[in-house]
Design a protein around this motif. Structure first.
Motif, mmCIF file in Angstrom:
data_model
loop_
_atom_site.group_PDB
_atom_site.id
_atom_site.type_symbol
_atom_site.label_atom_id
_atom_site.label_comp_id
_atom_site.label_asym_id
_atom_site.label_seq_id
_atom_site.Cartn_x
_atom_site.Cartn_y
_atom_site.Cartn_z
ATOM 1 N N PRO A 50 -125.795 118.745 31.433
ATOM 2 C CA PRO A 50 -126.017 117.440 30.555
ATOM 3 C C PRO A 50 -125.750 117.575 29.122
ATOM 4 C CG PRO A 50 -128.161 117.921 31.721
ATOM 5 C CD PRO A 50 -127.317 119.117 32.191
ATOM 6 N N ASP A 51 -125.737 118.897 28.658
ATOM 7 C CA ASP A 51 -125.318 119.218 27.320
ATOM 8 C C ASP A 51 -123.947 119.724 27.192
ATOM 9 O OD1 ASP A 51 -125.664 121.801 28.474
ATOM 10 O OD2 ASP A 51 -127.191 122.206 27.087
ATOM 11 N N GLU A 52 -123.085 119.406 28.248
ATOM 12 C CA GLU A 52 -121.666 119.852 28.097
ATOM 13 C C GLU A 52 -120.646 118.378 28.138
ATOM 14 O OE1 GLU A 52 -120.825 123.800 29.861
ATOM 15 O OE2 GLU A 52 -121.676 122.851 31.472
ATOM 16 N N ASP A 53 -119.919 118.619 27.344
ATOM 17 C CA ASP A 53 -118.674 117.350 27.326
ATOM 18 C C ASP A 53 -117.367 117.886 26.971
ATOM 19 O OD1 ASP A 53 -118.681 117.624 24.751
ATOM 20 O OD2 ASP A 53 -119.824 115.776 24.403
ATOM 21 N N ILE A 55 -115.750 117.885 24.453
ATOM 22 C CA ILE A 55 -116.015 118.833 23.060
ATOM 23 C C ILE A 55 -116.245 120.062 23.112
ATOM 24 C CG2 ILE A 55 -116.932 118.509 20.765
ATOM 25 C CD1 ILE A 55 -116.709 115.647 20.946
ATOM 26 N N THR A 56 -117.386 120.275 23.723
ATOM 27 C CA THR A 56 -117.902 121.594 24.180
ATOM 28 C C THR A 56 -117.084 122.661 24.898
ATOM 29 O OG1 THR A 56 -119.302 121.084 26.089
ATOM 30 C CG2 THR A 56 -120.484 120.761 23.859
ATOM 31 N N THR A 59 -114.108 123.540 22.796
ATOM 32 C CA THR A 59 -114.464 124.394 21.840
ATOM 33 C C THR A 59 -114.703 126.049 22.363
ATOM 34 O OG1 THR A 59 -115.461 122.863 20.417
ATOM 35 C CG2 THR A 59 -116.154 125.014 20.105
ATOM 36 N N PRO A 87 -115.305 111.999 24.335
ATOM 37 C CA PRO A 87 -116.783 111.524 24.375
ATOM 38 C C PRO A 87 -116.746 110.475 23.500
ATOM 39 C CG PRO A 87 -116.696 113.960 23.993
ATOM 40 C CD PRO A 87 -115.519 113.623 24.072
ATOM 41 N N TYR A 88 -116.019 110.134 22.612
ATOM 42 C CA TYR A 88 -115.922 109.104 21.580
ATOM 43 C C TYR A 88 -114.814 108.237 21.975
ATOM 44 C CZ TYR A 88 -119.489 111.095 18.445
ATOM 45 O OH TYR A 88 -120.523 111.641 17.669
ATOM 46 N N ILE A 96 -113.890 117.862 15.530
ATOM 47 C CA ILE A 96 -115.104 118.437 15.888
ATOM 48 C C ILE A 96 -115.010 120.034 16.515
ATOM 49 C CG2 ILE A 96 -117.130 118.602 17.328
ATOM 50 C CD1 ILE A 96 -117.117 115.572 17.371
ATOM 51 N N GLY A 346 -125.235 111.668 34.654
ATOM 52 C CA GLY A 346 -125.720 110.538 34.096
ATOM 53 C C GLY A 346 -125.761 109.312 35.060
ATOM 54 N N TYR B 14 -122.697 124.630 13.682
ATOM 55 C CA TYR B 14 -121.339 124.996 14.536
ATOM 56 C C TYR B 14 -121.115 126.351 14.797
ATOM 57 C CZ TYR B 14 -120.141 119.840 14.684
ATOM 58 O OH TYR B 14 -120.159 118.613 14.963
ATOM 59 N N PHE B 113 -121.332 126.701 22.470
ATOM 60 C CA PHE B 113 -121.201 125.245 21.746
ATOM 61 C C PHE B 113 -121.941 124.356 22.797
ATOM 62 C CE2 PHE B 113 -118.924 122.107 19.585
ATOM 63 C CZ PHE B 113 -119.435 122.039 18.440
ATOM 64 N N ARG B 114 -122.694 123.591 22.362
ATOM 65 C CA ARG B 114 -123.259 122.515 23.217
ATOM 66 C C ARG B 114 -123.664 121.238 22.415
ATOM 67 N NH1 ARG B 114 -124.295 124.176 28.894
ATOM 68 N NH2 ARG B 114 -123.160 125.938 29.284
ATOM 69 N N LYS B 115 -124.032 120.135 23.355
ATOM 70 C CA LYS B 115 -124.480 119.052 22.903
ATOM 71 C C LYS B 115 -126.055 119.387 22.492
ATOM 72 C CE LYS B 115 -123.285 115.744 25.801
ATOM 73 N NZ LYS B 115 -123.213 114.611 26.776
ATOM 74 N N ILE B 125 -123.176 111.924 18.460
ATOM 75 C CA ILE B 125 -123.352 112.896 19.152
ATOM 76 C C ILE B 125 -123.470 114.248 18.387
ATOM 77 C CG2 ILE B 125 -122.873 114.325 21.213
ATOM 78 C CD1 ILE B 125 -120.849 111.956 22.133
#
Lengths: 353, 141, 389
Positions: A50-53, A55-56, A59, A87-88, A96, A346, B14, B113-115, B125
């Motif tokens: 759940p904390d990955e998307d 962007i992560t 990166t 994500p956006y 980011i 989700g 970050y 790196f995570r949300k 976010i």
């Protein structure tokens, strides 16, 4: 289009650790998941936490590439992230990622979208900027955390992962001899603004879409370069499932051995913008100097980008010990059931959201 | 949380930007403007040097959280740890993608790196570091 | 500095006081304290109120004059000071009031502590409870207050061989004592098995290792010791009032298995009171989480580091042991209205020293200690009280 000296300086990938099998997905929807998995040639697919998307994932992939190539992130002049799951809707993924790897502020950055080929499109743009001398390094990332609607056939394949490629002219581990694209207006797969899940044209996604573009593009670049399938040790296709690329390969005259390392979807699922790039990364994990690679990406809507690539001697000095080799992501993972998968993705909405 | 409040910490969250005391060489995270080790504060005041953590560390203590901090409900149960970084400072963070039963003191981890949280469905976010177990980098075949 | 005495104590019921507001409980505790002395409100020089988070819990700041106003004292125009030190707000208010009286600036003051915690949903309450940790470098990364104490507990087990059952015993002890305290939030007894089998919160801590969210208020009347007999037959001397602080975030401390602020505050307090831990048989210790209580036994100097667990298992701590703790029920059973805790601890010691503790009365104590902690140990406050013979 000639490469004009541009090539791959470094690369990195990231695939989330969780896995779910077609069998488990089928169990929920009353479908024979084993048969479905066989039909798609998919044993498991990756699932982001759940904390990955995007962007992560982007990166993490780029951090590996920067570390492996021992690259000064301040020398990155352009950074593009191709994805269909930014994500956006408004607010770049690329800024980011650039900040998180220490590449800001002196660079140009943007998000690309072209279904599953946004990442390969980004490589082409970087090639232009690099070979023209406008920048030293360009970063092209293809990364996604794609979703199929619950119960839809896409749910068996849509997964998460990404690849990051640093394009430059010096110390390249693989030279991009040429690139070519094949682009038409073909509505095989789309997602309208504001919609949660994509829609697709069912069997229309096959012949007139994936196969036509991939094979025409593949034939086109080989014709331009005067090569035949026998000139390549490796071939990588976009791989929405484990079956399409095998068939496309046969149609173009490639054998299983040439496709061996480029195939990653059977174990991690279709990582969309990441798929062809992770396939290429797996090839580079195994490739030897002077081996030649054909890459043919595909994005719905529709288009294909092909690359003719030759591995250089530099790869012998390239530090593969950093990050996770693709092979390891194909072999390992943490199996989860559909309930956890639904929570992670989700599909279960908490009250008050 | 306001956009600016999180944004101004971006370099730290970050990229693990830290600071080092020019007198005693101790590294601090988050960065400090005064060294708490050197008793004469004037020695370090305005002289702290920025530096960067490598992201490598090992677990100093850990707990499996069942009653989540707000914003972390979807991750329950999650592992929270104190991680002793290679450069010295101890950080508080989640350990991701791990069976809580596997976690032990001294376990090598690295920053990932995570949300961290989202301000609802329409808000910004927030991203930052968490920790991942260091697994052997070579594939079995 | 002159000596300071406690002339009166007052306390409300602790618990879920659905029908009572913040100002109502604050006033009740204050008036009860005044009534238990021979002073009236017109004698007061100032009011101090310990409160941690009224702004977050009930959107009300500026609670100093609010409580004064609804106590009918607005027309007196006396100073009213709200004091905040996290969960140690109560003892911090007492420490400030003590200094004011000891210095001679004020003669008689009421010092109260109050918190109204049940006017917010549970999740919001938990978030507010986490507001005493470092928001930018602990909470943002997923820390809850229980998880910080879970990290402490784990490390205490690693470093000192402390067993899960050993700190669980503190909750059993608190409930045993709470069952005898009519003002306690919880009056049921619990077993060790229940504590060990409770739902996990932040391993190794479970639900019954954690103090509840409670509403409640407590208050004391302070005055100079030299004239104390005019206002009460049983003045209680404040023999020591000491505050110590430390790094806010747990991760920055020298050790996470020793609360240095407690060690220092206790050393200073014993020095001020010219005594040592071996002479103390009565204490109210801060056990918002059971492991915190176990560590307090060590950090206050009652047991060497690593020895408190065994002392709890052996029954050396508790009724009939060499040290009696938390006769009020502690934070676990009496309840945890943040700002009121530190004052309620002192109120219980006062009742014990006066021989007014009813069924939980300890026989003939001369001295008692109260230990209040803010956050995961960034603030510790120790008061030592003694009988005036």
């Amino acid at each position: 289009m000639k490469g004009n000296g541009a090539g791959i300086v470094s690369y990195g990938t990231y695939v989330p650790r969780y896995r779910i099998s077609p069998d488990e997905i089928g169990r929920v929807w009353g479908v024979d998941g084993v048969a479905m998995g066989k039909n798609l040639n998919i044993h498991s697919k990756s699932v982001p936490s759940p904390d990955e998307d995007t962007i992560t994932i982007s990166t993490e992939a780029l951090r590996v590439a920067i570390a492996r190539g021992n690259i000064d992130p301040r020398e990155i002049g352009a950074l593009y992230v191709g994805s269909e799951s930014h994500p956006y809707a408004v607010k770049p993924t690329a800024t980011i990622v650039a900040q998180a790897v220490g590449a800001t502020p002196n660079l140009t950055a943007a998000d690309f979208e072209f279904a599953c080929k946004a990442g390969t499109a980004a490589i082409q743009v970087c090639m232009g900027l690099v070979s023209s001398g406008m920048i030293k390094y360009g970063v092209a990332i293809g990364s996604d955390t794609s979703q199929g609607a619950p119960g839809d056939a896409l749910e068996y394949s849509a997964s998460a992962g990404g690849g990051a490629f640093v394009i430059g002219k010096d110390h390249i581990i693989a030279k991009i001899n040429a690139t070519q694209s094949y682009t038409t207006d073909t509505p095989d797969f789309w997602r309208r603004e504001g919609q949660r899940y994509p829609s697709h044209g069912g069997r229309f996604t096959g012949e007139p879409a994936y196969f036509r573009h991939v094979t025409e593009c593949g034939k086109g670049i080989m014709k331009a370069e005067g090569t035949t399938p026998a000139d390549y040790q490796h071939v990588v296709f976009h791989q929405p499932n484990g079956k399409f690329p095998l068939r496309a390969g046969k149609m173009l005259g490639f054998n299983d051995d040439q496709m061996r390392y480029g195939m990653v979807t059977p174990w991690i699922g279709n990582t969309y913008s990441g798929a062809a790039l992770i396939g290429l990364a797996n090839v580079l994990d195994h490739a030897k100097p002077s081996e030649r690679i054909l890459v043919v990406g595909y994005g719905s809507g529709a288009g294909s980008d092909a690359f003719d690539v030759t591995v250089t001697d530099e790869i012998s000095h390239y530090d593969h010990s950093i990050g996770t080799p693709v092979q390891k992501d194909l072999e390992e993972g943490i199996s989860i059931n559909y309930s956890i998968y639904a929570k992670f993705r989700g599909k279960i909405r908490l009250s008050g959201e | 949380m306001s956009v600016a409040r999180f944004w101004r910490e971006t370099l730290r969250r970050y990229n693990l930007g830290a600071s080092k005391c020019p007198e005693c060489q101790t590294v601090f995270f988050p960065p400090r403007s005064v060294c708490p080790q050197c008793t004469v504060h004037r020695k370090s005041m305005t002289k702290m040097e920025p530096c960067q953590l490598s992201g490598k560390g090992e677990i100093f203590s850990y707990t499996t959280v069942y009653e989540a901090a707000d914003g972390f409900e979807m991750q329950v149960p999650y592992v929270l740890a104190l991680v002793k970084m290679a450069e010295g400072p101890v950080l508080t963070g989640q350990v991701v993608d791990v069976d809580p039963k596997e976690v032990h003191e001294g376990m090598p981890v690295k920053a990932t790196f995570r949300k961290l949280r989202e301000d609802g469905d329409s808000g910004v976010i927030h991203y930052g570091y968490k920790f991942a177990i260091v697994r052997s980098p070579t594939a079995s075949k | 500095m002159r000596e300071v005495a406690i002339l009166g104590v007052g306390q409300t019921q602790f618990g879920e006081l659905w029908d009572r507001s913040f100002r109502e409980i604050g006033i009740e505790a204050g008036f009860k304290a005044l009534e238990s002395s021979k002073l009236s409100s017109k004698d007061l020089s100032a009011l101090y109120i310990g409160n941690m988070a009224s702004g977050a819990f009930i959107d009300q700041e500026h609670v100093g004059p609010l409580v004064l106003d609804y106590s009918g004292l607005a027309g007196h125009h006396i100073p009213s000071v709200r004091v905040e030190a996290g969960e140690a707000s109560g003892a911090m208010a007492l420490a400030q009031a003590y200094l004011a009286v000891a210095s001679g600036a004020y003669d008689f003051v009421v010092v109260g502590g109050a918190e109204k915690m049940t006017d917010v949903p549970d999740e919001r309450g938990a978030a507010i409870a986490s507001s005493t940790m470092d928001q930018e470098w602990e909470r943002v990364f997923g820390a809850s207050m229980a998880s910080l104490w879970g990290l402490i507990a784990r490390r205490h087990m690693i470093d000192h061989g402390t067993k899960r059952e050993e700190f669980a015993r503190l909750s059993v002890l608190d409930h045993e004592n709470g069952s005898k305290n009519p003002l306690a939030h919880f009056r049921n007894k619990i077993t060790l098995e229940q504590v060990l089998g409770a739902n996990p919160v932040a391993e190794p801590l479970g639900m019954l290792d954690c103090a509840p969210s409670s509403d409640g208020a407590a208050a004391l009347v302070l005055g100079p010791l030299e004239t104390a007999r005019k206002y009460t037959d049983t003045p209680i001397r404040i023999s020591a009032s000491q505050i110590a602080t430390d790094f806010v975030a747990l991760m920055h401390r020298r050790s996470i298995t020793t609360i240095d602020s407690t060690v220092i505050a206790a050393q200073r307090a014993f020095q001020q009171a010219k005594t040592d831990p071996s002479h103390l048989r009565l204490a109210e210790i801060h056990d918002s989480y059971s492991i915190g209580g176990l560590m307090a036994l060590e950090d206050l100097g009652f047991y060497p580091k690593g020895a408190a667990g065994k002392a709890l298992s052996d029954g050396a701590v508790g009724t009939g042991g060499k040290l009696t703790i938390n006769t009020s029920g502690g934070l676990k059973a009496q309840g945890q209205p943040f700002g009121a805790v530190g004052i309620a601890q002192v109120a219980e010691i006062v009742r014990q020293l006066r021989g007014e503790a009813g069924p939980r009365q300890v026989s003939g104590p001369e001295m008692g200690l109260a230990h209040n902690v803010g956050g995961s140990g960034a603030t510790s406050i120790v008061h030592i009280l003694s009988r005036v013979n």
